[in-house]
Design a protein around this motif. Structure first.
Motif, PDB file in Angstrom:
ATOM      1  N   ARG A 382     -28.331  84.178-119.556  1.00 36.39           N
ATOM      2  CA  ARG A 382     -27.387  84.570-120.591  1.00 36.39           C
ATOM      3  C   ARG A 382     -26.294  83.550-120.842  1.00 36.39           C
ATOM      4  NH1 ARG A 382     -25.224  89.923-118.230  1.00 36.39           N
ATOM      5  NH2 ARG A 382     -25.403  88.632-116.361  1.00 36.39           N
ATOM      6  N   ASP A 510     -20.434  87.246-113.910  1.00 39.79           N
ATOM      7  CA  ASP A 510     -20.337  88.419-114.766  1.00 39.79           C
ATOM      8  C   ASP A 510     -19.715  89.599-114.032  1.00 39.79           C
ATOM      9  OD1 ASP A 510     -22.536  88.620-113.090  1.00 39.79           O
ATOM     10  OD2 ASP A 510     -23.629  89.933-114.450  1.00 39.79           O
ATOM     11  N   ASP A 701     -34.833  91.667-117.297  1.00 34.29           N
ATOM     12  CA  ASP A 701     -33.458  91.945-116.912  1.00 34.29           C
ATOM     13  C   ASP A 701     -33.437  92.758-115.618  1.00 34.29           C
ATOM     14  OD1 ASP A 701     -30.712  92.086-116.956  1.00 34.29           O
ATOM     15  OD2 ASP A 701     -30.652  93.818-118.300  1.00 34.29           O
TER      16      ASP A 701
END
Length: 724
Positions: A382, A510, A701
């Motif tokens: 990402r 993240d 994912d």
């Protein structure tokens, strides 16, 4: 802050220039009084302070002022010897040693700062010495994670299935409460804490010293759960050289080399190492259980010995590149489905200046200055994120022995870090962050009738943002008789908020959040009590038992919650974290067999979470043992070790099964210069994937579960050690 550094350097210069006198070189040659064979590893102490250790040829050399000096000599397997020498000119002295049983109190540790004996120190320090470092170099030459996990009360927890990162947990507390030191200097905190113990090879270390429980007075507020101090090797009069080559069945290749030599006025040490690891999918779920890794490490140090002074200039450089995730991506065959990976490229450059000066009166002055630059570039499917942290530490301290084995230690220090994000991302709200702390510490140790020791320590830190912290510590040791002794201690600590040390398992960019304005530091108080029993009898047999009890309370604990949108929020808990339990270990030597066995019972509660007060991934019951024998006639050493890990709570409160971990090693000396080691880790091949899948969600994912057991399965390695 700049003016403090100038003051430090001026203070150092004045201290070094003062009270210098002409010096001579004294050389000791140690040999067995019966056989005449050289005795290596002898510790030489002057006025009860350890100075140097004899090299492999039994030679120790040191600079001393002229005049009468009292020396003592101690080493495992021999009786302690003492000798008073009037030093006039350069002198060579032959010292015969008598075979006998060496009491545990003759082991001297550096972490106490006053060169106390290990058994009689009021604060308990456990030492993994040079012999253990040499053995670990053949068993697991890449890093020290494995050997730390063998110590009772210490848990090495792998925190990421893809990066392979681990942290050190002591007495059930999270890894952020363990302070990691290199030669007494904190280098592995905040953003730069990632991959700390995974970049330290045992070949580069003289010993590792561990303190369980609060140890914040001497080394700063971060040692709430305990500290790990890694002591680097120093050069000896004899040329030393070691080359280790290692290969494992999990496609890991290691090459490490160490060289050192001390001359009359100059010395050096040089370590260089390389690790290559191919990615391996052990459980065949399509994702790497062992990441791809290339690591480079170099650590040169120069030593200068002007008169009664030692000056050390050093540099430590490490490059550590890891990449884990979908095996197809790692093989460069990514597509619309196979996209997941996690990559960490880190570099660490550290420079050090150390000055140690010993005055004629037995007093010592120490100066340390370290600057470390750490960069981590993180990437996944990402986004990219790159951050840099500059850490610095300066300290000026003194050791003043006085009276009958009394001593005073005092000093001041400045520590800080500056973080900057060079690649920002919408998921990462932190562009920059800095911490600066000025501290002063003092510790006085009183010996009472040669049987009891009382120690009072005080530290006062001032943090630029969070203000003042006053940290007292009181410790007491009493030897009841030749077999029994007790310890009692209490100490305070603190931990300032840091977004890079989150409350749960591991961080990735993240899962980082900015600190809210009202968040406050965590504060702790720790208690410990213990009783020791030792017994020694003829034939070199011995038994040592330590029974310890501990209690640590953390107020205003910082924890994080995940918001519905996936962002992280930090806050202070309204109630405390409580860690309590008992720690038992036994050391025994019997007819050439060596045994270490430990049991730890730990209960940790997060009282700020009444619905889930348990501490995740913390076994209540944990046992470990190491059994070894050295067959000297055959040049073979064999060992077996194991650990039992009791049930743990997952994040959702469900219980994991308990499990056993076993390992075995055989070491063979071939002549005087070659050693072959065959080692097998995880003999029972127990893996977390035997019980549950390691991830949920899709291949594109995946959401990886927290790790509570090994994931790499059985591993065999073959290493060759060459003595150059």
């Amino acid at each position: 802050m700049r003016r403090y550094g100038i003051v430090f350097f001026l203070f150092m210069a004045v201290g070094i220039c003062a009270q210098l006198q002409a010096q001579t070189v004294i050389t000791f040659k140690f040999h067995n009084g019966a056989s005449g064979e050289p005795v290596p590893g002898v510790t030489v102490a002057v006025n009860n302070a350890s100075v140097v250790t004899a090299d492999s040829s039994g030679t120790a050399q040191l600079n001393v002022p002229r005049g009468e000096r009292a020396f003592s000599f101690s080493v495992v397997g021999y009786e302690q010897a003492m000798q008073t020498v009037r030093v006039v000119n350069d002198t060579l002295i032959s010292v015969p040693l008598k075979t006998g049983i060496r009491a545990l109190e003759e082991v001297v540790v550096a972490t106490t700062r006053n060169n106390q004996s290990i058994e009689n120190a009021p604060i308990k320090v456990e030492v993994l010495g040079k012999e253990e470092m040499n053995e670990e170099n053949g068993i697991r030459p890449a890093n020290i994670a494995s050997i730390l996990g063998d110590v009772s009360g210490v848990q090495i927890q792998q925190t990421s299935a893809t990066s392979g990162n681990s942290n050190v947990r002591i007495q059930g507390l999270d890894g952020r409460y363990t302070q990691i030191l290199r030669d007494g200097v904190p280098l592995y905190d905040g953003f730069s804490g990632g991959f700390g113990i995974l970049t330290i090879p045992p070949l580069d270390l003289q010993q590792i010293e561990l303190v369980k429980g609060s140890a914040s007075t001497l080394y700063g507020g971060g040692a709430i759960g305990g500290l790990v101090n890694m002591i680097s090797k120093r050069p000896t009069a004899a040329q030393e050289g070691t080359l280790t080559l290692n290969q494992t069945t999990l496609k890991e290749t290691d090459a490490n080399a160490y060289l050192s030599k001390r001359y009359k006025a100059f010395g050096y040490t040089l370590f260089g190492g390389y690790i290559h690891q191919d990615p391996v999918d052990v459980n065949r779920d399509g994702f790497s259980d062992v990441p791809k890794l290339n690591s480079y490490n170099i650590h040169p140090r120069l030593f200068f010995y002007p008169k009664n002074t030692t000056i050390i200039l050093g540099y430590n450089g490490n490059v550590n590149n890891t990449k884990g995730g979908d095996m197809q991506v790692l093989k460069e065959y990514s597509d619309a489905v196979h996209q997941y990976f996690e990559q960490n490229n880190t570099t660490r450059h550290t420079g050090e200046l150390v000055v140690e000066h010993h005055f004629n009166s037995g007093k010592s002055l120490y100066f340390k200055n370290t600057v470390s630059d750490y960069t981590n570039q993180f990437a996944d499917a990402r986004f990219n994120y790159k951050g840099n942290q500059l850490s610095y530490y300066s300290e000026l301290s003194t050791l003043i022995p006085y009276g009958n084995k009394n001593s005073f230690v005092g000093g001041v220090n400045i520590t800080g870090d500056q973080f900057k994000a060079t690649h920002q991302n919408q998921f990462i709200p932190i562009a920059s962050l800095n911490n600066n702390t000025v501290g002063a510490f003092a510790q006085n140790t009183w010996t009472i009738k040669d049987k009891a020791t009382l120690e009072l320590g005080l530290r006062d830190d001032y943090h630029q943002k969070y203000g003042n912290f006053f940290l007292p510590r009181l410790a007491f040791f009493n030897r009841l008789n030749e077999h029994w002794a007790t310890r009692l201690g209490i100490g305070w600590g603190y931990k300032v908020p840091n977004p890079f040390t989150p409350w749960y398992v591991d961080y990735t960019p993240d899962k980082i959040a900015a600190l809210p304005a009202g968040i406050t530091p965590e504060k702790s108080i720790g208690y410990n009590a213990e009783v020791n029993y030792k017994l020694e009898w003829e034939g070199g047999n011995s038994l040592f038992i330590n029974q310890a009890f501990f209690l640590t309370q953390i107020n205003d604990p910082i924890y994080g919650t995940i918001n519905p949108d996936g962002t992280l929020l930090y806050q202070n808990g309204s109630k405390k974290v409580l860690s309590r339990g008992l720690d038992t270990y036994i050391k025994a030597s019997l007819d050439e067999w060596e045994l270490y066995a430990g049991y730890t019972y730990t209960v940790v509660t997060r009282n700020y979470l009444p619905q889930q007060p348990f501490m995740p991934l913390t076994p209540r019951n944990r046992m470990s043992f190491v059994l070894a024998r050295d067959f000297e006639a055959a040049g073979v050493m064999a060992g077996l070790e194991g650990s039992y890990n009791g049930s743990q709570k997952r994040l959702d409160g469900s219980a994991t099964p308990d499990y056993m971990f076993m390992a075995a090693v055989v070491q063979k000396h071939i002549g005087d210069h070659v050693t072959v080691v065959v080692n097998c880790e995880n003999l029972l091949n127990y893996k977390q994937s035997n019980v549950e899948a390691l991830y949920t969600g899709s291949v594109t994912d995946p959401q990886f579960k927290p790790l509570w057991a090994p994931i790499d399965g059985r591993v065999v390695n073959l290493s060759l050690r060459f003595k150059l």
